[in-house]
Design a protein around this motif. Structure first.
Motif, mmCIF file in Angstrom:
data_model
loop_
_atom_site.group_PDB
_atom_site.id
_atom_site.type_symbol
_atom_site.label_atom_id
_atom_site.label_comp_id
_atom_site.label_asym_id
_atom_site.label_seq_id
_atom_site.Cartn_x
_atom_site.Cartn_y
_atom_site.Cartn_z
ATOM 1 N N CYS A 27 0.641 -1.265 0.093
ATOM 2 C CA CYS A 27 0.057 0.171 0.087
ATOM 3 C C CYS A 27 0.710 1.411 0.040
ATOM 4 O O CYS A 27 0.532 2.369 -0.524
ATOM 5 N N LYS A 28 2.204 1.216 0.563
ATOM 6 C CA LYS A 28 2.851 2.291 0.621
ATOM 7 C C LYS A 28 3.761 2.425 -0.518
ATOM 8 O O LYS A 28 4.563 3.437 -0.649
ATOM 9 N N ASP A 29 3.740 1.440 -1.624
ATOM 10 C CA ASP A 29 4.426 1.501 -2.865
ATOM 11 C C ASP A 29 6.023 1.198 -2.664
ATOM 12 O O ASP A 29 6.549 2.015 -3.289
ATOM 13 N N ILE A 30 6.188 0.524 -1.691
ATOM 14 C CA ILE A 30 7.680 0.633 -1.462
ATOM 15 C C ILE A 30 8.318 -0.957 -1.454
ATOM 16 O O ILE A 30 9.257 -1.443 -1.086
ATOM 17 N N LEU A 31 7.404 -1.779 -2.175
ATOM 18 C CA LEU A 31 7.944 -3.250 -2.530
ATOM 19 C C LEU A 31 8.977 -3.147 -3.803
ATOM 20 O O LEU A 31 8.903 -2.102 -4.675
ATOM 21 N N PRO A 32 10.070 -3.954 -3.717
ATOM 22 C CA PRO A 32 10.988 -3.862 -4.806
ATOM 23 C C PRO A 32 10.767 -4.362 -6.142
ATOM 24 O O PRO A 32 11.224 -5.140 -6.713
ATOM 25 N N THR A 33 9.633 -3.798 -6.769
ATOM 26 C CA THR A 33 9.382 -3.766 -8.119
ATOM 27 C C THR A 33 10.169 -3.247 -9.155
ATOM 28 O O THR A 33 11.025 -2.598 -8.650
ATOM 29 N N TRP A 34 10.378 -3.792 -10.438
ATOM 30 C CA TRP A 34 11.293 -3.402 -11.426
ATOM 31 C C TRP A 34 11.111 -1.630 -11.371
ATOM 32 O O TRP A 34 12.060 -1.171 -11.443
ATOM 33 N N LEU A 40 10.311 -2.881 -17.160
ATOM 34 C CA LEU A 40 9.218 -3.869 -17.974
ATOM 35 C C LEU A 40 8.907 -5.178 -16.944
ATOM 36 O O LEU A 40 10.054 -5.743 -16.660
ATOM 37 N N CYS A 41 7.718 -5.514 -17.056
ATOM 38 C CA CYS A 41 7.428 -6.911 -16.073
ATOM 39 C C CYS A 41 8.144 -8.042 -16.980
ATOM 40 O O CYS A 41 7.993 -8.161 -18.231
ATOM 41 N N SER A 42 8.778 -8.723 -16.305
ATOM 42 C CA SER A 42 9.791 -9.854 -17.064
ATOM 43 C C SER A 42 8.903 -11.170 -16.934
ATOM 44 O O SER A 42 9.427 -11.897 -17.652
ATOM 45 N N ILE A 43 7.678 -11.058 -16.697
ATOM 46 C CA ILE A 43 6.653 -12.077 -16.798
ATOM 47 C C ILE A 43 5.907 -12.123 -18.080
ATOM 48 O O ILE A 43 5.968 -13.004 -18.828
ATOM 49 N N TRP A 61 0.286 -12.157 -1.027
ATOM 50 C CA TRP A 61 1.721 -12.229 -0.520
ATOM 51 C C TRP A 61 2.209 -13.425 -1.286
ATOM 52 O O TRP A 61 3.449 -13.481 -1.838
ATOM 53 N N ALA A 62 1.491 -14.664 -1.473
ATOM 54 C CA ALA A 62 1.761 -15.800 -2.222
ATOM 55 C C ALA A 62 2.158 -15.643 -3.992
ATOM 56 O O ALA A 62 2.922 -15.958 -4.322
ATOM 57 N N ILE A 63 1.358 -14.563 -4.170
ATOM 58 C CA ILE A 63 1.759 -14.294 -5.504
ATOM 59 C C ILE A 63 2.905 -13.578 -5.849
ATOM 60 O O ILE A 63 3.526 -13.802 -6.809
ATOM 61 N N TRP A 64 3.133 -12.571 -4.893
ATOM 62 C CA TRP A 64 4.637 -11.969 -4.821
ATOM 63 C C TRP A 64 5.541 -12.949 -4.837
ATOM 64 O O TRP A 64 6.598 -12.856 -5.551
ATOM 65 N N ASN A 65 5.500 -13.901 -3.913
ATOM 66 C CA ASN A 65 6.655 -14.974 -3.737
ATOM 67 C C ASN A 65 6.877 -15.765 -5.045
ATOM 68 O O ASN A 65 7.867 -16.157 -5.336
ATOM 69 N N ALA A 66 5.624 -16.112 -5.414
ATOM 70 C CA ALA A 66 5.617 -17.004 -6.898
ATOM 71 C C ALA A 66 6.308 -16.217 -8.046
ATOM 72 O O ALA A 66 7.071 -16.680 -8.734
ATOM 73 N N ARG A 67 6.129 -14.765 -7.967
ATOM 74 C CA ARG A 67 6.766 -14.037 -8.952
ATOM 75 C C ARG A 67 8.533 -13.984 -8.735
ATOM 76 O O ARG A 67 9.176 -14.051 -9.773
ATOM 77 N N ASN A 68 8.665 -13.995 -7.506
ATOM 78 C CA ASN A 68 10.165 -14.075 -7.331
ATOM 79 C C ASN A 68 10.792 -15.345 -7.481
ATOM 80 O O ASN A 68 11.843 -15.376 -8.099
ATOM 81 N N ARG A 69 9.928 -16.503 -7.261
ATOM 82 C CA ARG A 69 10.393 -17.887 -7.658
ATOM 83 C C ARG A 69 10.841 -17.743 -9.165
ATOM 84 O O ARG A 69 11.723 -18.488 -9.543
ATOM 85 N N TYR A 70 9.763 -17.285 -9.849
ATOM 86 C CA TYR A 70 9.875 -17.435 -11.396
ATOM 87 C C TYR A 70 11.151 -16.287 -11.864
ATOM 88 O O TYR A 70 11.776 -16.737 -12.646
ATOM 89 N N CYS A 71 11.307 -15.073 -11.177
ATOM 90 C CA CYS A 71 12.278 -14.366 -11.781
ATOM 91 C C CYS A 71 13.814 -14.816 -11.501
ATOM 92 O O CYS A 71 14.623 -14.622 -12.170
ATOM 93 N N PHE A 72 13.905 -15.011 -10.070
ATOM 94 C CA PHE A 72 15.217 -15.395 -9.556
ATOM 95 C C PHE A 72 15.597 -16.925 -9.650
ATOM 96 O O PHE A 72 16.812 -17.125 -9.523
ATOM 97 N N GLU A 73 14.722 -17.764 -9.580
ATOM 98 C CA GLU A 73 14.948 -19.218 -9.592
ATOM 99 C C GLU A 73 14.495 -19.995 -10.966
ATOM 100 O O GLU A 73 14.528 -21.192 -11.033
ATOM 101 N N ASP A 74 13.916 -19.216 -11.648
ATOM 102 C CA ASP A 74 13.253 -19.951 -12.852
ATOM 103 C C ASP A 74 12.357 -21.109 -12.634
ATOM 104 O O ASP A 74 12.301 -21.969 -13.373
ATOM 105 N N LYS A 75 11.638 -20.961 -11.645
ATOM 106 C CA LYS A 75 10.607 -21.613 -10.868
ATOM 107 C C LYS A 75 9.027 -21.594 -11.296
ATOM 108 O O LYS A 75 8.946 -20.330 -10.842
#
Length: 202
Positions: free
Chosen positions: A39-46, A59-62, A125-139
């Motif tokens: 809500c504070k817009d401080i998540l480390p998005t691209w 740009l969204c890497s997904i 929260w789970a969506i954010w973690n799934a994005r991180n797994r995809y971007c950084f672990e290719d899972k």
């Protein structure tokens, strides 16, 4: 002037009530903290990192369709939309865009019950973690698995919270009351663990 002042005070009260409800959600503390950061817009998005002069492509890497803002990551991206599409209840009927995640959560907070808001927060929260797994672990995780994992986590946490609120536990088929003055400590990591610490011990 008085009318403007009254409207300002009303807005402050509404926001205070909003945050009070968010911090009282019966979810993991890290999920509440995640909602606050979103809500504070401080998540480390691209997009946020790029705005802070980090030399990366915003740009969204997904999906590659637009910049990865918080609203896009949690609500508009096909990955997020596919997860919300398999959710039950009113989540499927919410607005399709989220220019401001704060305004979206404010809108959901006014419409949803406490249980629905807790589910939304944990799934986001789970969506954010799934994005991180995809971007950084290719899972890659299937939408239904993201949703089910979030709901299982929420149910396990709430079940344990209810158990910890009871002044007794079961051992060897016998229910025993906790000693007077016992302090309960609970830690949540990959596994749930509970420690009983009687007074007088450091």
């Amino acid at each position: 002037m008085r009318r403007d002042s009254g409207a300002e005070h009303s807005s402050v009260r509404d926001e205070k009530r909003f945050w009070s409800r968010i911090w009282k959600l019966n979810v993991l503390p890290k999920v509440r903290n995640f909602v606050w950061r979103a809500c504070k817009d401080i998540l480390p998005t691209w997009a946020n990192l790029y705005r802070r002069k980090v030399p990366i492509d915003p740009l969204c890497s997904i999906c590659g369709l637009t910049d990865e803002t918080v609203g896009h990551a949690l609500w508009e991206c096909p990955l997020a939309r596919n997860v919300w599409a398999v959710a039950r209840g009113r989540l499927q009927k919410c607005v399709a865009t989220a220019q401001s995640i704060f305004l979206l959560v404010r809108d959901l907070e006014e419409k949803f019950t406490g249980e629905e808001l807790e589910a939304w927060a944990t799934v986001a929260w789970a969506i954010w973690n799934a994005r991180n797994r995809y971007c950084f672990e290719d899972k890659q995780t299937q939408p239904a698995d993201i949703l089910q994992g979030a709901m299982n986590l929420l149910q396990d946490y709430q079940r344990l919270s209810r158990h910890m609120a009871e002044p007794s536990w079961t051992w060897g088929g016998t229910t025993r009351s906790a000693p007077e003055g016992t302090v309960h400590y609970t830690c949540f990591s990959l596994f749930n663990c509970t420690f009983f610490k009687p007074n007088g011990y450091s």
